[in-house]
Design an enzyme around this catalytic site. Structure first.
Site, mmCIF file in Angstrom:
data_model
loop_
_atom_site.group_PDB
_atom_site.id
_atom_site.type_symbol
_atom_site.label_atom_id
_atom_site.label_comp_id
_atom_site.label_asym_id
_atom_site.label_seq_id
_atom_site.Cartn_x
_atom_site.Cartn_y
_atom_site.Cartn_z
ATOM 1 N N SER A 28 0.952 -1.291 -0.104
ATOM 2 C CA SER A 28 0.601 0.186 0.408
ATOM 3 C C SER A 28 0.843 1.573 0.158
ATOM 4 C CB SER A 28 -1.152 0.415 1.032
ATOM 5 O OG SER A 28 0.368 -0.050 2.793
ATOM 6 N N GLU A 30 0.519 5.912 0.804
ATOM 7 C CA GLU A 30 0.847 6.305 0.854
ATOM 8 C C GLU A 30 1.114 8.446 0.319
ATOM 9 O OE1 GLU A 30 0.778 7.521 5.232
ATOM 10 O OE2 GLU A 30 1.792 9.458 5.148
ATOM 11 N N ASP A 122 -1.014 15.946 14.241
ATOM 12 C CA ASP A 122 -0.490 17.233 15.782
ATOM 13 C C ASP A 122 -0.392 18.152 15.634
ATOM 14 O OD1 ASP A 122 1.391 14.641 16.050
ATOM 15 O OD2 ASP A 122 2.177 14.945 13.982
ATOM 16 N N PHE A 231 11.666 14.302 10.320
ATOM 17 C CA PHE A 231 10.154 13.551 10.753
ATOM 18 C C PHE A 231 10.668 12.758 12.218
ATOM 19 C CE2 PHE A 231 9.669 13.464 6.197
ATOM 20 C CZ PHE A 231 8.840 14.650 6.277
ATOM 21 N N HIS A 281 3.710 -0.519 3.582
ATOM 22 C CA HIS A 281 3.599 0.255 3.715
ATOM 23 C C HIS A 281 4.016 0.883 3.589
ATOM 24 C CE1 HIS A 281 -0.255 3.516 3.597
ATOM 25 N NE2 HIS A 281 0.739 3.770 4.473
#
Length: 306
Positions: A28, A30, A122, A231, A281
């Site tokens: 998958s 993103e 966030d 990140f 993912h």
């Protein structure tokens, strides 16, 4: 006096890391919503490049504090409208009351979206402490429960192999995951990590805690260590020191950085595959080539329509 010649003993040939990969995995992807027309073209090109790999789903993120909510909605709706890819929309609790979130969720359902990635989210200001909306969902577990009342969505949530930075301890972090699963989450997608042991040990802890949920490792191919370090600081992921070294001196060599990024991420995936992982993912950052190359190494091949 000469010694008798020794017979050559054949050495066992080591199996390549991906020799066992047979394409028996789900993938998958993103994406993040575009901020400009040019970025929209890059995003759509990435979607079209990865679509032939037949991902289990593709998801589209929110910006901090839900700042890209409208663009997320538009991107998800375009994927539903113009492709046959299962599209998942991110929803967060930040800066929205329950009625607003429920209205967005119903709109997604009405447009054909059947999968939500439900996150606490966030705060918009970097470094600020999360505060739930006074009329909103308090956290991701409450959001999952609320979405299940809106419609029978498939729901994915986040999990943290190296513990969420705001969790009191690893046990408390697991308890939070349990609450999300008990509320109706179908799958937990991990934050990125760079040590296969981090995910595999986390998988063992989840199993020992008898939390029954599909765990999917989130894979971030890294070509910019500085950006990745930012990140990582937000989600508690550790970056090994060796990663700084392998990218040193490549600031002006984007092609070399991409090759190294694909190699490092592919090796991580290969080790996870050897550990029994069968769904990956990919956090694509809207760059399709890296994810495509890694999937190819894992035996995932494009399926051409007849």
């Amino acid at each position: 006096m000469s010694r008798p010649a020794l017979a050559a003993v054949p050495l066992p040939e080591p199996a390549p890391l991906f020799a066992a990969a047979k394409g028996d995995i789900a993938v998958s992807f993103e994406f993040f919503p575009p901020k400009t027309e040019k970025m929209a073209e890059v995003l759509w090109s990435s979607v079209q490049t990865l679509a032939p790999l037949r991902p289990q789903f593709v998801s589209v993120t929110y910006g901090a504090g839900g700042s890209t909510r409208e663009r997320t909605h538009a991107t998800v709706e375009r994927i539903v409208r113009e492709t046959d890819l299962p599209a998942a929309a991110h929803l967060t609790c930040v800066n929205a009351c329950r009625d607003e979130i429920n209205t967005i969720a119903r709109s997604y359902w009405d447009s054909g979206v059947r999968h939500i990635v439900a996150l606490r989210g966030d705060p918009p200001e970097e470094g600020a402490t999360y505060q739930p909306h006074p009329d909103g969902y308090a956290d991701a577990a409450a959001l999952v429960a609320g979405l299940k009342h809106v419609a029978p969505f498939e729901i994915s949530v986040a999990c943290y192999p190296e513990v969420h930075p705001q969790a009191s301890c690893a046990a408390g972090d697991l308890d939070n995951l349990r609450r999300k699963v008990d509320a109706g989450a179908d799958r937990a997608i991990s934050q990125f990590f760079f040590s296969p042991e981090a995910f595999l040990r986390f998988r063992d802890r989840v199993a020992a805690a008898k939390i029954d949920v599909e765990l999917v490792p989130g894979i971030l191919p890294v070509s910019n260590v500085g950006q990745t370090r930012k990140f990582a600081g937000q989600c508690g992921a550790g970056i090994p020191e060796w990663m700084d070294g392998i990218f040193e001196g490549l600031d002006d060599q984007p092609t070399a950085r991409q090759l190294i990024a694909a190699t490092v991420a592919a090796e991580l995936c290969g080790q996870l595959y050897a550990g029994g992982v069968r769904h990956f993912h990919f956090y694509t950052l809207n760059r399709a080539e890296l994810a495509y190359a890694i999937c190819h190494l894992l035996g995932v091949r494009a399926k051409v329509a007849a």
